[in-house]
Design a protein around this motif. Structure first.
Motif, PDB file in Angstrom:
ATOM      1  N   SER A 262    -106.363 -60.004  44.832  1.00 21.41           N
ATOM      2  CA  SER A 262    -106.506 -60.667  43.540  1.00 21.41           C
ATOM      3  C   SER A 262    -107.975 -60.909  43.241  1.00 21.41           C
ATOM      4  O   SER A 262    -108.763 -61.221  44.144  1.00 21.41           O
ATOM      5  CB  SER A 262    -105.742 -61.999  43.542  1.00 21.41           C
ATOM      6  OG  SER A 262    -106.085 -62.779  42.407  1.00 21.41           O
ATOM      7  N   ASP A 263    -108.334 -60.810  41.962  1.00 26.04           N
ATOM      8  CA  ASP A 263    -109.726 -61.049  41.584  1.00 26.04           C
ATOM      9  C   ASP A 263    -110.120 -62.508  41.788  1.00 26.04           C
ATOM     10  O   ASP A 263    -111.308 -62.813  41.937  1.00 26.04           O
ATOM     11  CB  ASP A 263    -109.980 -60.623  40.141  1.00 26.04           C
ATOM     12  CG  ASP A 263    -109.103 -61.365  39.131  1.00 26.04           C
ATOM     13  OD1 ASP A 263    -108.147 -62.042  39.555  1.00 26.04           O
ATOM     14  OD2 ASP A 263    -109.364 -61.241  37.918  1.00 26.04           O
ATOM     15  N   THR A 264    -109.160 -63.418  41.824  1.00 25.01           N
ATOM     16  CA  THR A 264    -109.473 -64.834  42.037  1.00 25.01           C
ATOM     17  C   THR A 264    -109.871 -65.116  43.483  1.00 25.01           C
ATOM     18  O   THR A 264    -110.338 -66.215  43.782  1.00 25.01           O
ATOM     19  CB  THR A 264    -108.273 -65.722  41.659  1.00 25.01           C
ATOM     20  OG1 THR A 264    -107.139 -65.342  42.449  1.00 25.01           O
ATOM     21  CG2 THR A 264    -107.932 -65.560  40.186  1.00 25.01           C
ATOM     22  N   HIS A 265    -109.672 -64.154  44.383  1.00 27.70           N
ATOM     23  CA  HIS A 265    -110.031 -64.332  45.793  1.00 27.70           C
ATOM     24  C   HIS A 265    -111.436 -63.810  46.101  1.00 27.70           C
ATOM     25  O   HIS A 265    -111.906 -63.970  47.231  1.00 27.70           O
ATOM     26  CB  HIS A 265    -109.019 -63.613  46.688  1.00 27.70           C
ATOM     27  CG  HIS A 265    -107.647 -64.201  46.633  1.00 27.70           C
ATOM     28  ND1 HIS A 265    -106.536 -63.579  47.152  1.00 27.70           N
ATOM     29  CD2 HIS A 265    -107.200 -65.358  46.088  1.00 27.70           C
ATOM     30  CE1 HIS A 265    -105.472 -64.324  46.953  1.00 27.70           C
ATOM     31  NE2 HIS A 265    -105.845 -65.408  46.312  1.00 27.70           N
ATOM     32  N   ILE A 266    -112.071 -63.173  45.147  1.00 32.14           N
ATOM     33  CA  ILE A 266    -113.396 -62.599  45.381  1.00 32.14           C
ATOM     34  C   ILE A 266    -114.469 -63.614  44.997  1.00 32.14           C
ATOM     35  O   ILE A 266    -114.376 -64.254  43.954  1.00 32.14           O
ATOM     36  CB  ILE A 266    -113.566 -61.293  44.579  1.00 32.14           C
ATOM     37  CG1 ILE A 266    -112.538 -60.263  45.055  1.00 32.14           C
ATOM     38  CG2 ILE A 266    -114.975 -60.733  44.738  1.00 32.14           C
ATOM     39  CD1 ILE A 266    -112.581 -58.962  44.287  1.00 32.14           C
ATOM     40  N   GLY A 267    -115.466 -63.725  45.852  1.00 33.14           N
ATOM     41  CA  GLY A 267    -116.551 -64.659  45.593  1.00 33.14           C
ATOM     42  C   GLY A 267    -116.574 -65.805  46.584  1.00 33.14           C
ATOM     43  O   GLY A 267    -117.468 -66.646  46.544  1.00 33.14           O
ATOM     44  N   SER A 268    -115.586 -65.837  47.483  1.00 33.94           N
ATOM     45  CA  SER A 268    -115.495 -66.935  48.453  1.00 33.94           C
ATOM     46  C   SER A 268    -115.508 -66.437  49.887  1.00 33.94           C
ATOM     47  O   SER A 268    -115.015 -67.115  50.784  1.00 33.94           O
ATOM     48  CB  SER A 268    -114.216 -67.746  48.203  1.00 33.94           C
ATOM     49  OG  SER A 268    -114.213 -68.288  46.906  1.00 33.94           O
ATOM     50  N   GLY A 269    -116.040 -65.245  50.106  1.00 30.14           N
ATOM     51  CA  GLY A 269    -116.158 -64.725  51.463  1.00 30.14           C
ATOM     52  C   GLY A 269    -115.414 -63.439  51.720  1.00 30.14           C
ATOM     53  O   GLY A 269    -115.625 -62.798  52.754  1.00 30.14           O
ATOM     54  N   ALA A 270    -114.539 -63.018  50.813  1.00 34.02           N
ATOM     55  CA  ALA A 270    -113.795 -61.775  50.995  1.00 34.02           C
ATOM     56  C   ALA A 270    -114.634 -60.583  50.554  1.00 34.02           C
ATOM     57  O   ALA A 270    -115.470 -60.690  49.645  1.00 34.02           O
ATOM     58  CB  ALA A 270    -112.490 -61.810  50.211  1.00 34.02           C
ATOM     59  N   VAL A 271    -114.408 -59.435  51.183  1.00 34.57           N
ATOM     60  CA  VAL A 271    -115.113 -58.205  50.810  1.00 34.57           C
ATOM     61  C   VAL A 271    -114.658 -57.716  49.448  1.00 34.57           C
ATOM     62  O   VAL A 271    -115.466 -57.350  48.598  1.00 34.57           O
ATOM     63  CB  VAL A 271    -114.894 -57.118  51.882  1.00 34.57           C
ATOM     64  CG1 VAL A 271    -115.447 -55.779  51.412  1.00 34.57           C
ATOM     65  CG2 VAL A 271    -115.541 -57.526  53.195  1.00 34.57           C
ATOM     66  N   GLY A 272    -113.342 -57.711  49.218  1.00 38.66           N
ATOM     67  CA  GLY A 272    -112.785 -57.210  47.964  1.00 38.66           C
ATOM     68  C   GLY A 272    -111.570 -56.363  48.235  1.00 38.66           C
ATOM     69  O   GLY A 272    -110.882 -56.526  49.251  1.00 38.66           O
TER      70      GLY A 272
END
Length: 392
Positions: A262-272
């Motif tokens: 999910s795009d809401t999970h990107i920006g907090s430590g996940a690669v993508g």
């Protein structure tokens, strides 16, 4: 007499034209009044906008509707709060209250997101946004209400394949998420395809609901492992969880790259990963709503996913951007030195070049002056010699 009759006919024609003009103006004013009348739209969501997914959907629905009907739309918003109050009796009371609240609101459109009832206001056009195909409303061909759906594709297969391409030396895969065998979840669908391994790499499925235990498991991994985070909706005590608030803890503890859906999970430590864009879901839902309000009957739409990555995590795990699929979106990409300071670098080069030219000019001038002074000294010495010779 003929002149009188002619004048009478002439007056009758003028009167008829005047009546026709008045009728036209009346119809035009009525049409304009109907056109300028505000449309009433209800956005009904499973959870409130404190959940990043539903906030993105809500924001983009509103922006799209207001852009399509500037000054001519009135938007209401409700949510069922199913996570905190799943009891069917409470939910039934909530639905009944919403039905009473908007009974006389003359709703023109309902845009529903998530697990919400689709028969709340029979006869009102409905846009349904859902990731669960079992939520599909009645067939529009047999219904008196206009339905259209926006389907969100939350599947882990493409992200798993992507992670294996980006980490060809990986020797272990760990998948985290809700995985009740009795429910059709992202994790259970992936497990049915890859029960023990994927492309020869062993897979471990972590379905514990204790976040501290999940963090402990991923902290023991090395950089030769792959972590795929699907979704976690509640903890071991049954309390609802927001996945976007869980992923930072997991990513911070993980000893290997973490991939998400999910795009809401990107920006907090996940690669993508190959992620669902819920901003795009809201935008598409708003566009379909505008078409329903215009009297059209659009077909169902599947919201397009995209490859999206966090540039900071790519550098952290030494994953080159050249290895990403074509068309990938890289967020939080820190520009290189040249991109950040190119104007300063160019200015420094120009100033340095100017200073170098100035120094070379001064050196040339100094050499010329010394040469001139030497020539003058030689000339003076020669003239003195001639003077002495003449005196002698």
């Amino acid at each position: 007499m003929n002149q009188v009759n002619h004048s009478g006919r002439r007056f009758s024609c003028i009167a008829a034209v005047a009546r026709a003009l008045c009728l036209f103006l009346l119809l035009a004013s009525l049409s304009a009044a109907q056109t300028n009348e505000s449309k009433h739209v209800l956005i009904l969501q499973e959870e409130d906008i404190s959940w990043p997914v539903f906030r993105l959907i809500d924001e983009n629905i509103r922006a799209t509707l207001r852009a399509g009907l500037p000054g001519g739309i009135l938007i209401f918003s409700e949510h069922l709060d199913r996570g905190h109050f799943p009891d069917p009796k409470i939910q039934a009371e909530q639905v009944a209250w919403i039905r009473r609240k908007y009974a006389d609101s003359n709703l023109d459109l309902i845009i529903a997101a998530g697990d919400v009832p689709t028969d709340l206001f029979p006869g009102v056009p409905l846009v349904l946004m859902s990731a669960d195909p079992r939520r599909k409303p009645p067939d529009p061909a047999t219904s008196s209400t206009n339905y259209v759906s926006v389907w969100v594709a939350l599947e882990a297969q493409k992200t798993l394949e992507l992670a294996q391409r980006l980490q060809p030396a990986a020797r272990r895969i760990v998948v985290i998420g809700d995985g009740s065998p009795s429910e059709d979840t992202i994790l259970t669908r992936l497990r049915s395809t890859h029960p023990t391994s994927a492309s020869g790499i062993p897979i471990t499925y972590v379905t514990t609901l204790d976040i501290s235990e999940i963090c402990q498991k991923v902290s023991e991994l090395g950089s030769d492992s792959i972590v795929l985070f699907t979704v976690v909706t509640h903890d071991q005590h049954g309390h609802p969880l927001i996945s976007a608030e869980v992923i930072p803890k997991v990513a911070a503890a993980s000893g290997s790259p973490v991939y998400v859906l999910s795009d809401t999970h990107i920006g907090s430590g996940a690669v993508g990963g190959y992620v669902a864009s819920f901003a795009e879901v809201g935008k598409v839902g708003g566009q379909l709503g505008l078409r329903l309000l215009a009297g059209e009957h659009p077909k169902d739409v599947v919201a397009q996913n995209e490859y999206r990555f966090d540039g900071r995590q790519l550098r952290r795990w030494k994953i080159p951007q050249s290895a990403l699929p074509a068309g990938s979106v890289v967020l939080y990409r820190q520009p290189r030195l040249w991109e950040s300071y190119k104007y300063y670098i160019i200015a420094a080069i120009l100033i340095g070049a100017a200073e170098m030219l100035l120094i070379l000019g001064l050196l040339w001038q100094r050499a010329t002056r010394r040469k001139t002074e030497q020539s003058l000294r030689e000339r003076v010495a020669f003239e003195k010699m001639l003077s002495d010779l003449s005196a002698t």
